[in-house]
Motif scaffolding. Structure first.
Motif, short mmCIF file in Angstrom:
data_model
loop_
_atom_site.label_atom_id
_atom_site.label_comp_id
_atom_site.label_asym_id
_atom_site.label_seq_id
_atom_site.Cartn_x
_atom_site.Cartn_y
_atom_site.Cartn_z
N ILE A 20 45.51 57.56 39.84
CA ILE A 20 46.40 58.04 38.90
C ILE A 20 46.65 59.80 39.29
CG2 ILE A 20 46.85 59.67 36.62
CD1 ILE A 20 45.78 56.73 35.41
N THR A 21 45.39 60.33 40.24
CA THR A 21 45.74 61.80 40.54
C THR A 21 45.47 61.88 42.45
OG1 THR A 21 42.93 62.33 40.60
CG2 THR A 21 44.27 63.12 38.36
N GLY A 22 45.51 61.17 42.58
CA GLY A 22 45.72 60.79 44.22
C GLY A 22 46.73 59.78 44.27
N PHE A 23 46.57 59.18 44.35
CA PHE A 23 48.17 58.22 45.31
C PHE A 23 48.76 58.17 43.86
CE2 PHE A 23 49.88 53.79 44.84
CZ PHE A 23 50.39 53.78 46.45
N LEU A 24 48.99 57.59 42.52
CA LEU A 24 50.48 57.94 41.98
C LEU A 24 50.68 58.94 42.31
CD1 LEU A 24 51.98 56.40 40.68
CD2 LEU A 24 50.02 57.10 38.27
N LYS A 25 50.35 60.14 42.04
CA LYS A 25 50.43 62.13 42.06
C LYS A 25 51.25 62.23 43.41
CE LYS A 25 48.79 66.37 42.21
NZ LYS A 25 47.54 67.11 41.50
N THR A 26 50.81 61.40 44.38
CA THR A 26 51.16 61.96 45.99
C THR A 26 52.49 61.43 46.09
OG1 THR A 26 48.96 62.86 47.01
CG2 THR A 26 50.48 62.48 48.11
N GLY A 31 57.95 61.45 47.04
CA GLY A 31 59.29 60.99 47.13
C GLY A 31 59.91 62.10 46.37
N LEU A 32 59.64 62.74 45.50
CA LEU A 32 60.77 63.47 44.64
C LEU A 32 61.15 64.48 45.09
CD1 LEU A 32 59.43 63.59 41.25
CD2 LEU A 32 61.79 62.55 41.58
N SER A 68 59.53 66.96 40.74
CA SER A 68 57.99 66.49 40.69
C SER A 68 56.77 67.16 40.30
CB SER A 68 58.59 66.64 42.92
OG SER A 68 58.83 67.56 42.59
N ILE A 69 57.45 69.00 40.24
CA ILE A 69 56.80 69.76 39.53
C ILE A 69 56.49 69.32 37.97
CG2 ILE A 69 56.63 72.18 38.59
CD1 ILE A 69 58.89 73.25 41.47
N ASP A 76 47.65 66.80 37.00
CA ASP A 76 46.66 68.06 37.15
C ASP A 76 46.61 67.87 35.54
OD1 ASP A 76 46.73 68.27 39.58
OD2 ASP A 76 47.92 69.65 39.74
N HIS A 77 46.58 68.24 34.30
CA HIS A 77 46.82 68.25 33.31
C HIS A 77 45.06 67.56 32.83
CE1 HIS A 77 45.84 69.30 28.91
NE2 HIS A 77 46.67 68.11 28.34
N TYR A 78 46.27 66.24 33.02
CA TYR A 78 45.35 64.82 32.62
C TYR A 78 44.45 64.92 33.50
CZ TYR A 78 44.17 60.12 33.05
OH TYR A 78 42.97 58.54 33.42
#
Length: 118
Positions: A20-26, A31-32, A68-69, A76-78
């Motif tokens: 979640i914090t690595g692949f998905l977020k990046t 993309g956005l 994206s922000i 990051d909160h998660y």
């Protein structure tokens, strides 16, 4: 009465957090942001001062970067929440292990005392 302590790797769902914090977020935020930058430049190039009238591109671009922000902040909160949970689990494991070690030492001393009494 044996008290079995599970390894930390079984207690902490680290793989989910990394995805979640690595692949998905990046992936999503990249993309956005890329969409936002391309849309903004396309909107500027097609702006009335140059030629045409495409302020919608600037709006879409700014919205995309804003999303994206928001996404990065949410993830990051998660991540922070999950890290706190991990640290609580680690603290608990340390306490459990300390109790286990203390129990073993007490049992060993009691065995010595019993042997001396015989």
């Amino acid at each position: 009465m044996k008290h079995e302590i599970k390894p930390l790797i079984e207690e902490i769902p680290y793989r989910q957090r990394v995805w979640i914090t690595g692949f998905l977020k990046t992936t999503i935020s990249s993309g956005l942001i890329a969409t936002g930058i391309v849309s903004i430049f396309a909107g500027i190039i097609d702006h009335p001062l140059l030629k045409g009238y495409h302020e919608i591109g600037i709006l879409v671009g700014a919205t995309s970067i804003g999303l994206s922000i928001i996404l990065i902040t949410f993830i990051d909160h998660y991540d922070e929440k999950k890290k706190k949970e991990e640290l609580e689990i680690i603290d608990s494991k340390i306490e459990d292990k300390a109790e286990e070690v203390a129990r073993k030492l007490v049992d060993k001393e009691l065995e010595k005392i019993l042997e001396e009494c015989k």
